[in-house]
Write an enzyme that holds these catalytic residues in place. Structure first.
Site, PDB file in Angstrom:
ATOM      1  N   ARG A 180       0.006  14.912  12.654  1.00 38.49           N
ATOM      2  CA  ARG A 180       0.595  14.626  11.329  1.00 38.49           C
ATOM      3  C   ARG A 180       0.669  15.876  10.450  1.00 38.49           C
ATOM      4  NH1 ARG A 180      -1.510   8.987   9.245  1.00 38.49           N
ATOM      5  NH2 ARG A 180       0.462   9.048   8.149  1.00 38.49           N
ATOM      6  N   ASP A 225       4.448   0.888  12.079  1.00 38.20           N
ATOM      7  CA  ASP A 225       3.258   0.232  11.523  1.00 38.20           C
ATOM      8  C   ASP A 225       3.115  -1.209  11.972  1.00 38.20           C
ATOM      9  OD1 ASP A 225       3.365   1.902   8.265  1.00 38.20           O
ATOM     10  OD2 ASP A 225       2.798   2.575  10.261  1.00 38.20           O
ATOM     11  N   CYS A 282      -5.325  12.989  12.130  1.00 37.52           N
ATOM     12  CA  CYS A 282      -5.997  11.698  11.932  1.00 37.52           C
ATOM     13  C   CYS A 282      -5.946  10.985  13.286  1.00 37.52           C
ATOM     14  CB  CYS A 282      -5.317  10.885  10.835  1.00 37.52           C
ATOM     15  SG  CYS A 282      -3.823  10.083  11.372  1.00 37.52           S
ATOM     16  N   LYS A 327       0.848  -1.213   0.000  1.00 29.44           N
ATOM     17  CA  LYS A 327       0.000   0.000   0.000  1.00 29.44           C
ATOM     18  C   LYS A 327       0.874   1.250   0.000  1.00 29.44           C
ATOM     19  CE  LYS A 327      -1.713   1.713   3.983  1.00 29.44           C
ATOM     20  NZ  LYS A 327      -1.422   3.122   4.220  1.00 29.44           N
ATOM     21  N   ASN A 328       1.859   1.296   0.895  1.00 30.47           N
ATOM     22  CA  ASN A 328       2.626   2.536   1.061  1.00 30.47           C
ATOM     23  C   ASN A 328       3.647   2.761  -0.044  1.00 30.47           C
ATOM     24  OD1 ASN A 328       1.075   3.041   3.233  1.00 30.47           O
ATOM     25  ND2 ASN A 328       2.622   2.519   4.770  1.00 30.47           N
ATOM     26  N   ARG A 362      -8.597  -0.419   4.082  1.00 31.27           N
ATOM     27  CA  ARG A 362      -7.649   0.565   3.541  1.00 31.27           C
ATOM     28  C   ARG A 362      -6.300  -0.084   3.269  1.00 31.27           C
ATOM     29  NH1 ARG A 362      -7.607   6.270   6.449  1.00 31.27           N
ATOM     30  NH2 ARG A 362      -6.208   6.497   4.684  1.00 31.27           N
TER      31      ARG A 362
HETATM   32  C1  EPZ Z   1       4.119   7.131   6.252  1.00 27.69           C
HETATM   33  O1  EPZ Z   1       3.334   8.163   6.796  1.00 27.69           O
HETATM   34  C2  EPZ Z   1       3.206   5.920   6.143  1.00 27.69           C
HETATM   35  N1  EPZ Z   1       2.084   6.221   5.258  1.00 27.69           N
HETATM   36  C3  EPZ Z   1       2.683   5.547   7.532  1.00 27.69           C
HETATM   37  O2  EPZ Z   1       1.917   4.347   7.406  1.00 27.69           O
HETATM   38  C4  EPZ Z   1       3.877   5.261   8.445  1.00 27.69           C
HETATM   39  O3  EPZ Z   1       3.407   4.997   9.748  1.00 27.69           O
HETATM   40  C5  EPZ Z   1       4.823   6.470   8.463  1.00 27.69           C
HETATM   41  O4  EPZ Z   1       5.217   6.812   7.115  1.00 27.69           O
HETATM   42  C6  EPZ Z   1       6.080   6.206   9.269  1.00 27.69           C
HETATM   43  O5  EPZ Z   1       6.743   5.102   8.749  1.00 27.69           O
HETATM   44  C7  EPZ Z   1       2.274   6.140   3.917  1.00 27.69           C
HETATM   45  O6  EPZ Z   1       3.358   5.850   3.433  1.00 27.69           O
HETATM   46  C8  EPZ Z   1       1.080   6.433   3.060  1.00 27.69           C
HETATM   47  P1  EPZ Z   1       6.171  10.519   8.326  1.00 27.69           P
HETATM   48  P2  EPZ Z   1       3.914   9.685   6.802  1.00 27.69           P
HETATM   49  O7  EPZ Z   1       6.120  11.747   7.525  1.00 27.69           O
HETATM   50  O8  EPZ Z   1       4.714   9.923   5.586  1.00 27.69           O
HETATM   51  C9  EPZ Z   1       6.170  13.875  11.676  1.00 27.69           C
HETATM   52  C10 EPZ Z   1       0.062   2.950   7.690  1.00 27.69           C
HETATM   53  O9  EPZ Z   1      -0.437   2.434   8.703  1.00 27.69           O
HETATM   54  N2  EPZ Z   1       6.102  14.829  10.564  1.00 27.69           N
HETATM   55  O10 EPZ Z   1       7.342   9.612   8.202  1.00 27.69           O
HETATM   56  O11 EPZ Z   1       2.790  10.597   7.073  1.00 27.69           O
HETATM   57  C11 EPZ Z   1       4.896  13.049  11.821  1.00 27.69           C
HETATM   58  O12 EPZ Z   1       3.940  13.750  12.571  1.00 27.69           O
HETATM   59  C12 EPZ Z   1       0.511   4.399   7.710  1.00 27.69           C
HETATM   60  O13 EPZ Z   1       0.257   2.341   6.604  1.00 27.69           O
HETATM   61  C13 EPZ Z   1       6.216  16.188  10.819  1.00 27.69           C
HETATM   62  O14 EPZ Z   1       6.368  16.601  11.968  1.00 27.69           O
HETATM   63  O15 EPZ Z   1       4.861   9.645   8.078  1.00 27.69           O
HETATM   64  C14 EPZ Z   1       5.386  11.812  12.514  1.00 27.69           C
HETATM   65  O16 EPZ Z   1       5.478  12.069  13.898  1.00 27.69           O
HETATM   66  C15 EPZ Z   1       0.211   5.071   9.043  1.00 27.69           C
HETATM   67  N3  EPZ Z   1       6.149  17.060   9.786  1.00 27.69           N
HETATM   68  C16 EPZ Z   1       6.806  11.624  11.961  1.00 27.69           C
HETATM   69  O17 EPZ Z   1       7.171  12.894  11.413  1.00 27.69           O
HETATM   70  C17 EPZ Z   1       5.995  16.638   8.488  1.00 27.69           C
HETATM   71  O18 EPZ Z   1       5.962  17.493   7.572  1.00 27.69           O
HETATM   72  C18 EPZ Z   1       6.909  10.598  10.857  1.00 27.69           C
HETATM   73  O19 EPZ Z   1       5.949  10.917   9.862  1.00 27.69           O
HETATM   74  C19 EPZ Z   1       5.878  15.264   8.250  1.00 27.69           C
HETATM   75  C20 EPZ Z   1       5.947  14.376   9.298  1.00 27.69           C
END
Ligand code: EPZ
Length: 427
Positions: free
Chosen positions: A128, A313, A123, A22-23, A405
């Site tokens: 996020r 995850d 969410c 998915k990701n 999803r």
């Molecule tokens: C991706 O989300 C995945 N989703 C998530 O999987 C996964 O949990 C996550 O990466 C971490 O591995 C997809 O790929 C579609 P991040 P993403 O940006 O990109 C903070 C699932 O269950 N952050 O790596 O949104 C954020 O709040 C989903 O399949 C900022 O502060 O995650 C978090 O604490 C859930 N500012 C941390 O970084 C930003 O601009 C990591 O988030 C972006 C992120």
């Protein structure tokens, strides 16, 4: 709304085909925006999020056609064609439904010199924000304006120039947006402390196959030299390491043995190490990975971290399995601030879990008991299904749209290895 009904207690044995990730799919699909040619993706999973992303791309003017698969087979073939864009706006009602919609920002900016995307909002698992997405695009010359809940990004003179950016925290999505923006910039972009998840490698491999110039693939230091244009290609989506890890936990919690067909060991070292520490046997064969348990699970201490660390995850699924371990386990969720929504529901199934901020103490119990439980987010839902597989009696997981999803035909895959499970529609 549908629900999943399970009668627990069966040891699961057999083979589960692992679907496309998915990701990975959600970051490969927007690459169609980067070329006027056709992009064909194979091994695409049949998931709600993939369909939602397809609808968003349609709204932007990307045509998508899907070749189905025969009954019992997995992996659709989707051809995407962004001959010309009809819009550069990703509306709120799309983005609020699926956060990954923000991944059209970088490629749209690269293709059209402008992009307007709704702020995703929070969410279930956390606030996020997307501040890092915006900062890295600004480092490539983008002008960012925030108004009325939307981000408007513009490339002066219609093209980004490239630049250097060091991420203060690892962000998968921001790294993906940066890559998709940088490949058509007029100069070099260097990303430091970039995410190294296998899905990032899959994205880089696709972009290179489309003619992009990227080095450092798989490392935290990515160098992208912008090119004048990209061409179409056909590309196979990588297997889903989180789906594979989730079904490995199903073997663990039921004391069974499951072969994860198509799973790639290198994508899931931390998960496999944790499973082995918990007492499962891991065997590698030419079609995938066989995970076997003997019903005696050892407790663990796990802390989530960016790849190659233990994946956030996978936290909820391991927590469900560790509810049945002989002793006390310690989990620490370092990535998201609210990723323990499964705990109150697991407690209703006789689990014994104490939460202290981002830490959880899981006290192993002799058995779980079936109950009606509520899914709250994708991975939390899977942890409830896993608990139901081991629980005595019947479990009904409500709001199963969360599961749909990210898990393709879950009840079919689990029935095939001996679970007593069915989907029930409540009208
Ligand atoms: C991706 O989300 C995945 N989703 C998530 O999987 C996964 O949990 C996550 O990466 C971490 O591995 C997809 O790929 C579609 P991040 P993403 O940006 O990109 C903070 C699932 O269950 N952050 O790596 O949104 C954020 O709040 C989903 O399949 C900022 O502060 O995650 C978090 O604490 C859930 N500012 C941390 O970084 C930003 O601009 C990591 O988030 C972006 C992120």
């Amino acid at each position: 709304m549908d629900s999943i009904w399970i009668r627990g207690g069966n040891k699961l044995n057999g083979e589960i085909p692992i679907s496309g990730a998915k990701n990975a799919a959600l970051t490969l699909m927007p690459c169609a925006l980067l070329t006027e040619d056709k992009l064909t993706l194979t091994n695409l999973p049949r998931l709600a999020d993939v369909d939602t992303f397809g609808h968003l791309l349609n709204q932007l003017g990307v045509s998508t056609s899907v070749a189905g698969v025969k009954k019992g087979e997995f992996g659709r073939r989707m051809t995407l064609h962004a001959g010309e864009l009809a819009s550069t706006v990703a509306p709120y009602d799309m983005v609020r439904r699926m956060r990954a919609s923000v991944l059209v920002l970088g490629p749209m900016l690269a293709r059209a010199g402008e992009a307007t995307v709704s702020l995703p909002g929070g969410c279930a698992i956390g606030d996020r924000p997307i501040d890092l997405h915006l900062k890295v695009l600004e480092s490539m010359g983008a002008e960012i304006e925030l108004a009325a809940g939307y981000v408007k990004a513009t490339a002066p003179k219609g093209r980004l120039s490239g630049g250097d950016y060091s991420f203060p925290v690892v962000s998968v999505g921001a790294t993906e947006n940066a890559l998709m923006a940088a490949v058509l910039a007029s100069g070099r972009t260097q990303l430091f402390n970039a995410a190294r998840e296998p899905e990032i490698v899959d994205l880089c491999n696709l972009l290179v196959a489309m003619g992009a110039k990227i080095s450092g693939i798989g490392s935290a230091h990515l160098i992208i030299d912008g090119v004048e244009g990209l061409h179409g290609t056909t590309y196979e989506v990588m297997p889903d390491r989180i789906e594979a890890g989730s079904y490995a936990c199903a073997a663990g919690i039921t004391g069974g043995s499951i072969s994860l067909i198509g799973a790639r060991p290198d994508d899931m070292c931390a998960t496999l190490n944790a499973l082995a520490q918990a007492g499962l046997m891991i065997e590698f064969h030419d079609r995938g990975i066989k995970v076997s348990a003997d019903g005696k699970l050892r407790p663990l201490a796990l802390s989530t971290a960016p790849f190659p660390g233990f994946a956030t995850d996978m936290q909820a699924q391991f927590m469900a399995m560790l509810c049945m371990a002989q002793g006390q386990s310690y989990l620490e969720e370092t990535i998201f601030e609210n990723r323990y929504m499964h705990v109150p529901e697991l407690r209703r199934m006789s689990a014994s879990v104490d939460i202290h901020g981002r830490s959880a103490i899981v006290h192993g119990v002799d058995g779980l008991t079936g109950a009606s439980v509520m899914a709250t987010d994708l991975r939390a839902s899977m942890s409830l299904v896993l608990a139901g597989l081991a629980a005595e009696g019947e479990t009904e997981v409500l709001r199963v749209y969360h599961l749909d999803r990210g898990y393709e035909r879950l009840e079919e895959k689990l029935s095939a290895v001996g679970a007593t499970i069915e989907r029930r529609s409540s009208g």
